[in-house]
Design a protein around this motif. Structure first.
Motif, PDB file in Angstrom:
ATOM      1  N   ILE A 775      18.753  20.563   5.381  1.00 42.96           N
ATOM      2  CA  ILE A 775      18.062  20.733   4.101  1.00 42.96           C
ATOM      3  C   ILE A 775      16.783  19.918   4.116  1.00 42.96           C
ATOM      4  O   ILE A 775      16.694  18.860   4.745  1.00 42.96           O
ATOM      5  N   ILE A 776      15.774  20.467   3.400  1.00 43.87           N
ATOM      6  CA  ILE A 776      14.533  19.740   3.123  1.00 43.87           C
ATOM      7  C   ILE A 776      14.227  19.929   1.645  1.00 43.87           C
ATOM      8  O   ILE A 776      14.142  21.077   1.164  1.00 43.87           O
ATOM      9  N   VAL A 777      14.095  18.843   0.929  1.00 41.25           N
ATOM     10  CA  VAL A 777      13.695  18.877  -0.480  1.00 41.25           C
ATOM     11  C   VAL A 777      12.520  17.915  -0.615  1.00 41.25           C
ATOM     12  O   VAL A 777      12.672  16.710  -0.364  1.00 41.25           O
ATOM     13  N   ALA A 778      11.345  18.440  -0.973  1.00 43.92           N
ATOM     14  CA  ALA A 778      10.162  17.574  -0.978  1.00 43.92           C
ATOM     15  C   ALA A 778       9.092  18.093  -1.933  1.00 43.92           C
ATOM     16  O   ALA A 778       9.120  19.258  -2.348  1.00 43.92           O
ATOM     17  N   GLN A 779       8.141  17.224  -2.247  1.00 44.35           N
ATOM     18  CA  GLN A 779       6.992  17.574  -3.088  1.00 44.35           C
ATOM     19  C   GLN A 779       5.757  17.644  -2.212  1.00 44.35           C
ATOM     20  O   GLN A 779       5.521  16.777  -1.363  1.00 44.35           O
ATOM     21  N   LEU A 780       4.939  18.704  -2.412  1.00 41.56           N
ATOM     22  CA  LEU A 780       3.712  18.883  -1.639  1.00 41.56           C
ATOM     23  C   LEU A 780       2.478  18.804  -2.535  1.00 41.56           C
ATOM     24  O   LEU A 780       1.751  19.787  -2.714  1.00 41.56           O
ATOM     25  N   GLY A 781       2.254  17.689  -3.154  1.00 40.33           N
ATOM     26  CA  GLY A 781       1.027  17.415  -3.911  1.00 40.33           C
ATOM     27  C   GLY A 781       0.625  18.499  -4.879  1.00 40.33           C
ATOM     28  O   GLY A 781       1.418  18.923  -5.726  1.00 40.33           O
ATOM     29  N   ASP A 782      -0.639  19.001  -4.716  1.00 37.54           N
ATOM     30  CA  ASP A 782      -1.180  19.999  -5.645  1.00 37.54           C
ATOM     31  C   ASP A 782      -1.282  21.386  -5.014  1.00 37.54           C
ATOM     32  O   ASP A 782      -2.123  22.198  -5.398  1.00 37.54           O
ATOM     33  N   VAL A 783      -0.423  21.676  -4.055  1.00 34.42           N
ATOM     34  CA  VAL A 783      -0.448  22.970  -3.368  1.00 34.42           C
ATOM     35  C   VAL A 783      -0.154  24.103  -4.356  1.00 34.42           C
ATOM     36  O   VAL A 783       0.736  23.990  -5.207  1.00 34.42           O
ATOM     37  N   ASP A 784      -0.909  25.221  -4.251  1.00 35.29           N
ATOM     38  CA  ASP A 784      -0.683  26.351  -5.169  1.00 35.29           C
ATOM     39  C   ASP A 784       0.605  27.080  -4.804  1.00 35.29           C
ATOM     40  O   ASP A 784       1.179  26.881  -3.718  1.00 35.29           O
ATOM     41  N   ALA A 785       1.049  27.945  -5.727  1.00 32.22           N
ATOM     42  CA  ALA A 785       2.351  28.597  -5.599  1.00 32.22           C
ATOM     43  C   ALA A 785       2.468  29.443  -4.341  1.00 32.22           C
ATOM     44  O   ALA A 785       3.501  29.443  -3.658  1.00 32.22           O
ATOM     45  N   GLU A 786       1.417  30.207  -3.981  1.00 31.11           N
ATOM     46  CA  GLU A 786       1.485  31.078  -2.822  1.00 31.11           C
ATOM     47  C   GLU A 786       1.580  30.269  -1.523  1.00 31.11           C
ATOM     48  O   GLU A 786       2.361  30.596  -0.617  1.00 31.11           O
ATOM     49  N   SER A 787       0.787  29.191  -1.441  1.00 36.17           N
ATOM     50  CA  SER A 787       0.836  28.337  -0.245  1.00 36.17           C
ATOM     51  C   SER A 787       2.177  27.629  -0.147  1.00 36.17           C
ATOM     52  O   SER A 787       2.714  27.422   0.951  1.00 36.17           O
ATOM     53  N   LEU A 788       2.739  27.263  -1.316  1.00 37.99           N
ATOM     54  CA  LEU A 788       4.047  26.604  -1.342  1.00 37.99           C
ATOM     55  C   LEU A 788       5.123  27.540  -0.783  1.00 37.99           C
ATOM     56  O   LEU A 788       5.995  27.131  -0.012  1.00 37.99           O
ATOM     57  N   LYS A 789       5.016  28.789  -1.145  1.00 34.13           N
ATOM     58  CA  LYS A 789       5.967  29.791  -0.653  1.00 34.13           C
ATOM     59  C   LYS A 789       5.845  29.947   0.871  1.00 34.13           C
ATOM     60  O   LYS A 789       6.855  29.994   1.597  1.00 34.13           O
ATOM     61  N   THR A 790       4.587  30.023   1.343  1.00 27.80           N
ATOM     62  CA  THR A 790       4.354  30.161   2.787  1.00 27.80           C
ATOM     63  C   THR A 790       4.945  28.983   3.551  1.00 27.80           C
ATOM     64  O   THR A 790       5.596  29.140   4.604  1.00 27.80           O
ATOM     65  N   ALA A 791       4.747  27.764   3.021  1.00 28.19           N
ATOM     66  CA  ALA A 791       5.263  26.556   3.665  1.00 28.19           C
ATOM     67  C   ALA A 791       6.787  26.562   3.726  1.00 28.19           C
ATOM     68  O   ALA A 791       7.390  26.220   4.753  1.00 28.19           O
ATOM     69  N   ALA A 792       7.440  26.965   2.615  1.00 23.51           N
ATOM     70  CA  ALA A 792       8.904  26.987   2.571  1.00 23.51           C
ATOM     71  C   ALA A 792       9.471  27.985   3.580  1.00 23.51           C
ATOM     72  O   ALA A 792      10.458  27.690   4.292  1.00 23.51           O
ATOM     73  N   GLU A 793       8.865  29.178   3.664  1.00 19.19           N
ATOM     74  CA  GLU A 793       9.339  30.190   4.602  1.00 19.19           C
ATOM     75  C   GLU A 793       9.177  29.688   6.048  1.00 19.19           C
ATOM     76  O   GLU A 793      10.061  29.885   6.895  1.00 19.19           O
ATOM     77  N   ARG A 794       8.029  29.045   6.327  1.00 15.08           N
ATOM     78  CA  ARG A 794       7.772  28.535   7.680  1.00 15.08           C
ATOM     79  C   ARG A 794       8.811  27.478   8.072  1.00 15.08           C
ATOM     80  O   ARG A 794       9.358  27.492   9.187  1.00 15.08           O
ATOM     81  N   LEU A 795       9.109  26.558   7.129  1.00 18.22           N
ATOM     82  CA  LEU A 795      10.084  25.501   7.415  1.00 18.22           C
ATOM     83  C   LEU A 795      11.479  26.082   7.682  1.00 18.22           C
ATOM     84  O   LEU A 795      12.167  25.677   8.616  1.00 18.22           O
ATOM     85  N   GLN A 796      11.884  27.038   6.847  1.00 20.15           N
ATOM     86  CA  GLN A 796      13.221  27.621   7.024  1.00 20.15           C
ATOM     87  C   GLN A 796      13.333  28.358   8.361  1.00 20.15           C
ATOM     88  O   GLN A 796      14.349  28.256   9.060  1.00 20.15           O
ATOM     89  N   GLN A 797      12.256  29.082   8.741  1.00 17.98           N
ATOM     90  CA  GLN A 797      12.284  29.809  10.012  1.00 17.98           C
ATOM     91  C   GLN A 797      12.397  28.845  11.197  1.00 17.98           C
ATOM     92  O   GLN A 797      13.096  29.115  12.171  1.00 17.98           O
ATOM     93  N   LYS A 798      11.676  27.715  11.104  1.00 21.16           N
ATOM     94  CA  LYS A 798      11.715  26.742  12.202  1.00 21.16           C
ATOM     95  C   LYS A 798      13.064  26.029  12.290  1.00 21.16           C
ATOM     96  O   LYS A 798      13.543  25.712  13.382  1.00 21.16           O
ATOM     97  N   LEU A 799      13.675  25.797  11.126  1.00 22.36           N
ATOM     98  CA  LEU A 799      14.948  25.071  11.104  1.00 22.36           C
ATOM     99  C   LEU A 799      16.139  25.979  11.364  1.00 22.36           C
ATOM    100  O   LEU A 799      17.211  25.517  11.767  1.00 22.36           O
TER     101      LEU A 799
END
Length: 880
Positions: A775-799
């Motif tokens: 699991i990863i639960v974290a805050q990413l500053g002022d990232v917009d919603a679309e970029s936040l989604k991209t980051a979450a998908e990338r992390l899950q795919q790598k893990l």
């Protein structure tokens, strides 16, 4: 074997009733519209409603006696429609009325004669009720008519004291019941036993008026209001088990059954209920649309939409898959056209409205079915057997998906529905609706009801005069009648005569002044309550008293502006009919001092070229200087000449016709220019859709055009100065800037995305094992919603086997959340949509999505840290 004459049709019953009272000096009047004049009710709910101003003494009757067959709509018992023998939304009320002419004795005698001699009902099968305190009526039935005492029942006010609503005319009543089982004897007669008795004729002895405070006062004259339910009498005379199987409704049911491939006589009770609902509701919607009601989410429009949707969903319940309402409506129109010709005249509009609403609702039902399929699939995966009440209610409330369909589909999939939970959610919604309900303030109307018999109706002089000498008939402060009022007080004033136009037909009320010796009142609005003109204003100087002689003066400038806009509205409708479609009809309007608004029925948007053509046509007619011809004509003669009736307006036997020969002819009580040239110029400001099949044009005319152009000229000059270009170069300059902004935004979004990915890659080292998942639960500053989604998908795919929950604050007071779960996490009962929606509530928001990926938002950024901590704890608990 029949023991009384068999009538061939409901039409014959209707005609025999009207003929009976016509032969006894009653004027036969046509049914009023289902859109009532009375502001206290949404729809015409009783046969007497059109006569309420007469019963109140606000309007003089044209005839001492009248008889009608009035179409009515009530929805207070809508859930009982089809389930009982005689509940309806639409019904016809046969009535005879006396306006200060005959009273109890004659009404009772004629009611009995009609029932027993004309309709042939055996006296031994009739029972009557009277109000428990009405000894006079009891004696008349017993001594004059000869009804045995055992068959005269005294009833309380809930049963035998009639009122048209919370305020208005009321009085004791006497009802005649038909007894299906007289062999059961006269001992312990219970008139509430629907299996034995049916009440078919109600005689109301109109003696009182009830005001807003519940006080009863005697009316100046005693009146009679009666109502015989046509459908109920048809059931009795045609000897069928319920109202639905009479010739008034059954042909509609038969049409629906044929479409569904059902034999009504062999159908089970559940299917019969649905067919009865369709038969009843289709009658209602046909007449409502014919009376210019259009489907919407408010008021009468909401009632219409609800009825249409009930027709469609009951069609689905009996197996009808496609669109069918227009075909069933054809039968309803054919049944009604002889008594109500307007249903045939408006057949095209009726079918178009039904088709639009049915098509839209079928799409809604499809979305609901898809969601239900997802719910069932998830339950089956989890090994559960019950659809929650909350899910069933979401389907019902959000998607318009009926509970019956949810239950039926659940049963097919060997599931049940938590009905108790559904009822609990429904109760919550009802409470929310009560909390949000806004009531209409009828205090002014209530006070006028009290004064109705003491003051004269207002004489309108405004067609020919801009000022008048008038007497103050009544003063109201805060809706309460007072004798005088001082400077600084907001007042409502009723004059005996006035030049002020009262808000009506879409045109707002005049402004101006009421003055006298050391008295000045600024009038900001005028409204019409029944036949009284109520002037709303503020006393600026002096004291106003009832009985004062005053001078009433309208603001001529405002009047001229309203006249220009109102006449332009007529020309606009004529231009739309000429250029777009002759079947276009008005669906609403507003005529103000600074603008006009015209709503019209049209299934498609207008093109920019069509809008330009309509505008040019109106200006052409203005330039041709057409003179107005005003005449007062009998309404049928006016309609025969081609005069158009304005939407929502009520008309008497004689009407005011405004004719610009060769251009426009309408029934209208508003104020207008005497020649189209007085308008000057007309400009369309906007054209847009406001509801399904309804378009709106906003425009300005006359002096208001100059105001409009001045504002836009100022804006153009400011933009030209700011961009340092000529006005004609502005479009190209703005387009160029927009392209530059888009290009810059794309570059910025790309950079933000790269930054979010860079930040997210740093989080890989923070991943922690919980069971066999990460699991990863974290805050990413002022990232917009679309970029936040991209980051979450990338992390899950790598893990791989992982649950990722990220949050950010892209703007002050705005929270973005995303959850991305692998299939292995889903199998452990975690759904991203439900999970992130629950977390978002901590931040004052919500959201949802698919089981593997979902986004949510919130408004309280100070709670983001708490929300993420909660998310981490819940993941650890669920995955361990």
């Amino acid at each position: 074997m029949s023991f009384f004459p068999q009538f061939e049709s409901g039409s014959e019953i209707r005609q025999k009733f009207l003929d009976f009272y016509s032969q006894r000096g009653h004027q036969v009047l046509p049914s009023a519209s289902l859109v009532p004049e009375d502001p206290t009710v949404l729809l015409t709910i009783a046969g007497m409603l059109p006569f309420k101003p007469i019963f109140l003494g606000q309007r003089a009757p044209q005839f001492p006696r009248a008889t009608t067959s009035q179409k009515c709509v009530r929805t207070n018992d809508i859930e009982n429609v089809g389930r009982t023998a005689r509940h309806h939304t639409f019904f016809e009320m046969l009535g005879n009325f006396s306006f200060g002419d005959y009273f109890k004795e004659q009404a009772i005698a004629w009611g009995w004669e009609l029932s027993t001699q004309v309709f042939g009902l055996p006296p031994q099968r009739l029972v009557v009720s009277v109000f428990e305190e009405d000894d006079e009526a009891f004696a008349l039935w017993r001594d004059k008519i000869g009804v045995p005492e055992a068959r005269i029942k005294r009833m309380g006010k809930d049963d035998n004291f009639w009122a048209s609503g919370p305020t208005g005319p009321c009085g004791p009543c006497s009802e005649i019941y038909y007894d299906f089982h007289p062999e059961r004897g006269d001992e312990n007669i219970d008139l509430n036993d629907d299996s034995r008795f049916i009440e078919f004729y109600n005689l109301v002895f109109m003696q009182y008026n009830r005001d807003a405070d519940g006080n009863l006062t005697l009316l100046a004259s005693q009146n009679i209001d009666t109502g015989m339910g046509l459908e109920r009498m048809a059931q009795i005379l045609q000897q069928v088990p319920n109202n639905y199987e009479t010739d008034l409704i059954f042909p509609i049911i038969k049409t629906a059954a044929e479409i569904a491939g059902i034999d009504y006589s062999k159908a089970d009770e559940k299917i019969k209920v649905s067919l009865k609902v369709i038969g009843d509701h289709v009658r209602a919607v046909v007449h409502m649309i014919a009376d210019e009601i259009r489907a919407s989410n408010i008021g009468r429009g909401y009632v219409l939409r609800r009825l249409i949707r009930r027709v469609v969903r009951h069609g689905r319940l009996i197996g009808i898959e496609g669109e069918f309402t227009t075909k069933v409506a054809e039968t309803a129109i054919a049944l009604s056209e002889s008594a109500y010709p307007n249903v045939r005249i408006r057949e095209a509009q009726i079918k178009a409205e039904l088709q639009r609403e049915e098509s839209r609702f079928l799409k809604t039902l499809e979305r609901g079915e898809k969601l239900l399929a997802e719910i069932i699939e998830q339950l089956q995966k989890e090994g559960k057997t019950e659809i929650s009440g909350e899910s069933a209610f979401t389907l019902y409330d959000t998607y318009g998906f009926p509970l019956e369909l949810t239950q039926e589909i659940a049963e097919e999939n060997h599931l049940t529905v938590d009905n108790a939970g559904f009822d609990a959610e429904m109760k919550k919604q009802v409470e929310r609706a009560k909390d949000a309900h806004e009531t209409i303030d009828l205090t002014v109307q209530g006070s006028l009801d009290k004064l109705a018999e003491q003051i004269k109706v207002t004489e309108f002089l405004g067609y020919s005069q801009a000022s008048s000498q008038s007497a103050v008939e009544a003063i109201l402060v805060g809706g309460k009648s007072v004798e005088e009022a001082d400077a600084g007080t907001n007042v409502q004033i009723v004059l005996d005569r006035t030049p002020f136009y009262a808000e009506s037909g879409g045109q707002i009320g005049d402004r101006g002044y009421i003055s006298g010796s050391d008295l000045l009142i600024r009038i900001e609005d005028v409204k019409k309550e029944s036949d009284f003109f109520v002037h709303f204003g503020r006393i600026e100087r002096g004291t106003l008293r009832v009985g004062d002689k005053v001078s009433a003066q309208i603001d001529r400038s405002c009047r001229r502006r309203a006249q220009a806009n109102h006449t332009a509205t007529h020309l606009l409708q004529a231009a739309l009919k000429k250029i777009i479609d002759d079947s276009i009809s008005q669906a609403g309007s507003l005529v103000a001092f600074d603008r006009l608004r015209f709503d019209f029925n049209c299934p498609r948007p207008l093109t920019s070229e069509e809008v330009q053509q309509v505008e040019e046509q109106v200006n052409t007619w203005i330039g041709e200087a057409h003179s107005a011809h005003v005449s007062i004509l009998p309404i049928e003669e006016a309609k025969a000449k081609g005069a158009i009736a304005m939407f929502g307006e009520k008309y008497g036997d004689e009407v005011r016709v405004l004719d610009f020969p060769g251009v426009s002819m309408e029934l209208c009580g508003g104020t207008h220019v005497s020649n189209t040239a007085e308008i000057g110029v007309f400009k369309i400001v906007a054209e847009a859709g406001v509801a399904s099949g309804v378009r709106r044009i906003e425009a300005v005319a006359g002096p208001a055009v100059l105001d409009y152009l001045n504002v836009r000229d100022k804006v153009v000059k400011e933009l030209s100065d700011r961009f340092k270009v000529q006005p004609e170069e502005l479009p190209d300059r703005i387009t160029k800037l927009q392209n530059e902004v888009k290009s810059t935004q794309k570059q910025l979004d790309a950079v933000k995305g790269e930054l979010a990915i860079a930040k997210s890659d740093q989080l890989l080292a923070q991943a922690e094992f919980v069971g066999d998942s990460k699991i990863i639960v974290a805050q990413l500053g002022d990232v917009d919603a679309e970029s936040l989604k991209t980051a979450a998908e990338r992390l899950q795919q790598k893990l791989g086997n992982a649950a990722v929950v990220l949050g950010s604050i892209p703007e002050p007071d705005k929270v973005s959340l995303v959850a991305c779960f692998s299939p292995e996490v889903n199998k452990k009962g975690l759904q991203a949509g439900k999970f992130v929606g629950g977390i978002a509530k901590i931040c004052g928001g919500g959201g949802g999505g698919r089981p593997n990926l979902a986004q949510a938002g919130g408004r309280d950024s100070s709670k983001l840290k708490e929300a993420l901590e909660t998310a981490r704890n819940q993941l650890i608990e669920a995955l361990n």
